[in-house]
Structures are given as C-alpha cells and as structure tokens.
Design an enzyme around this catalytic site. Sequence first.
Site, mmCIF file in Angstrom:
data_model
loop_
_atom_site.group_PDB
_atom_site.id
_atom_site.type_symbol
_atom_site.label_atom_id
_atom_site.label_comp_id
_atom_site.label_asym_id
_atom_site.label_seq_id
_atom_site.Cartn_x
_atom_site.Cartn_y
_atom_site.Cartn_z
ATOM 1 C CG ASN A 5 23.864 76.065 19.782
ATOM 2 O OD1 ASN A 5 24.004 74.977 19.234
ATOM 3 N ND2 ASN A 5 24.282 76.285 21.007
ATOM 4 C CG HIS A 55 16.994 85.610 24.972
ATOM 5 N ND1 HIS A 55 18.330 85.554 24.681
ATOM 6 C CD2 HIS A 55 16.694 84.436 25.555
ATOM 7 C CE1 HIS A 55 18.813 84.407 25.085
ATOM 8 N NE2 HIS A 55 17.844 83.700 25.619
ATOM 9 C CB THR A 93 0.317 85.145 37.729
ATOM 10 O OG1 THR A 93 -0.523 84.790 38.825
ATOM 11 C CG2 THR A 93 -0.200 86.405 37.062
ATOM 12 C CB CYS A 179 25.365 76.751 26.609
ATOM 13 S SG CYS A 179 24.088 77.320 25.499
HETATM 14 C C1 LIG Z 1 19.837 79.838 23.266
HETATM 15 C C2 LIG Z 1 19.448 78.466 22.990
HETATM 16 C C3 LIG Z 1 18.864 77.696 23.983
HETATM 17 C C4 LIG Z 1 18.638 78.217 25.363
HETATM 18 O O1 LIG Z 1 17.584 79.124 25.400
HETATM 19 P P1 LIG Z 1 17.539 80.208 26.576
HETATM 20 O O2 LIG Z 1 16.173 80.777 26.482
HETATM 21 O O3 LIG Z 1 18.601 81.217 26.261
HETATM 22 O O4 LIG Z 1 17.808 79.492 27.847
HETATM 23 C C5 LIG Z 1 18.508 76.399 23.688
HETATM 24 N N1 LIG Z 1 18.704 75.896 22.462
HETATM 25 C C6 LIG Z 1 19.273 76.604 21.463
HETATM 26 C C7 LIG Z 1 19.451 75.974 20.134
HETATM 27 C C8 LIG Z 1 19.665 77.916 21.698
HETATM 28 O O5 LIG Z 1 20.222 78.620 20.719
#
Ligand SMILES: *Cc1c(COP(=O)(O)O)cnc(C)c1O
Length: 241
Positions: A5, A55, A93, A179
Amino acid sequence: MAVNNEIGIIQPLADIGAICRGKGVLLHTDAAQAAGKIDMDVNAMAIDLLSISGHKMYAPKGIGTLYVRRRPRARLLAAFSGGGQERGFRSGTLPVPLTVALGEAASIAQGELAREGQRLVSLREAMITRLRDNLGEITVNGSLNQRVPGNLNVGFAGVDAEALMAELPELAISTGSACTSASVEPSYVLKALGLDDAAAGSSVRIGFGRFTTRAEVDAAADMITEAIVNHRSGNSARAAE
Ligand SMILES: *Cc1c(COP(=O)(O)O)cnc(C)c1O
C-alpha cells in the site's frame, strides 16, 4: 499483500503460491491494492483466499469481499453464526446496494484495466519528469516496473515530508500509509527497503486514479516544487514558526 500500500510494489504471487501449495499451506492474499488495478488469477497464482476492499476500487465504503477456494477446499470457521447467510461464514442481512455496487465497480475496473493502467503510467511518468525538471534529483522508492500504475513514492533529499504535506493542504499526498498516518515514526516499509530515517522521512506517496487529469498532475508537481524550494531556502511556514 498482493500489492504494497505504500510503494505499490507487486509481489511475486505466482511464486509464493507455488511454494505454499507445495508445502500444503493455505495462501491468503490481501488484494486491497491489487484488485481492479492489475490482473489477478487465483488459479495461476494458487491463491486460496483473497480479500478485496470495495472503496479501493471505486465502490462505496463499507463493503469488501473474500474469495474462498472450493477446490482444493479452504475450510474456514464462521466469523459469526446466525441466519447462515454467505454460506454460513458471515451471518446477517446483506447490504444489497453495497453488494451491487461492488459487483458493478469490479466489472467497470475489469473493463478499463488495461487502458486505464496505461493512462496512469503516463501520468506518473509526467509527474516524475516534471519534478526532475524542476528540482533535479528525486529518488523513486522501490522498483518502477514492478509497481501498480497508480502509485508513486518519492524522496526529496533534505525535505521533511510531514512539513511538506502541512504546506500543501490542497494536495492529497501522504507519508506512509493512511493506517499509520497519525504516527510520526518513519515508514517501516521504506526502512525495510534500506532507507535510513532521514531518507524515509523525506518521502511521500503520490497516488494517481481514475479521476486524475494531466492538468492536475502538472499543477501538483509545480505546487510540490514551490513548497520544496521554499523549504530548502528556509522560508517554509513551518521553519518560520
Ligand atoms: C486499505 C487497505 C486495507 C484496509 O482496507 P479497509 O477496507 O480500508 O479497511 C488493508 N490492506 C491494504 C493493502 C489496504 O490498502
């Protein structure tokens, strides 16, 4: 992680998958940064479990999905029990609008993957070229080739990346990952690449996405340049405090 990321590096999943399969070990990959960005093939890569965050591929927030291999079977315990939805793994659900949106987002991403990838690579090239033309030496952290098209992670020697970001509130660039953005520790990913604290602390991540235009890339490169020139001449807002 299929794709890191912070630096966008694509991991050699087919090799990792073959090793895991050979040892009888299940392979789960976090494909949040990979799905919809690069070709992923759970069979060719011997992936047993693969998770996607909606997202990150233009679906709304609040939906994700886990691929679970049927043959050879990946056996899981239920996350929680109840009505038995989602094959008993996750009762409750289903949010139909989110579910439909994720499917639609995946289908759009699949259709645009190759063309959009090329477009993003050329935006990234334009950013690198403009920054180099303006500033001289900049360092790209990690391989440029083994990287998803939408990621650039660059270091500007002698610049405090946190201060740079603070000077560019209109620009959505980041240090490290979202994060851990509250922490001031240098990125462990960049340190694992061999960067020292100073080099890691002078690096920012710049993302390019479906709605990024060439004009925005040029404007962003010039804004970054101006902030760094000010920063280096000691005129930054932060330095003046
Ligand atoms: C964004 C991300 C997450 C977390 O996902 P969310 O749906 O935003 O909680 C986990 N791993 C990687 C590699 C990410 O880029």
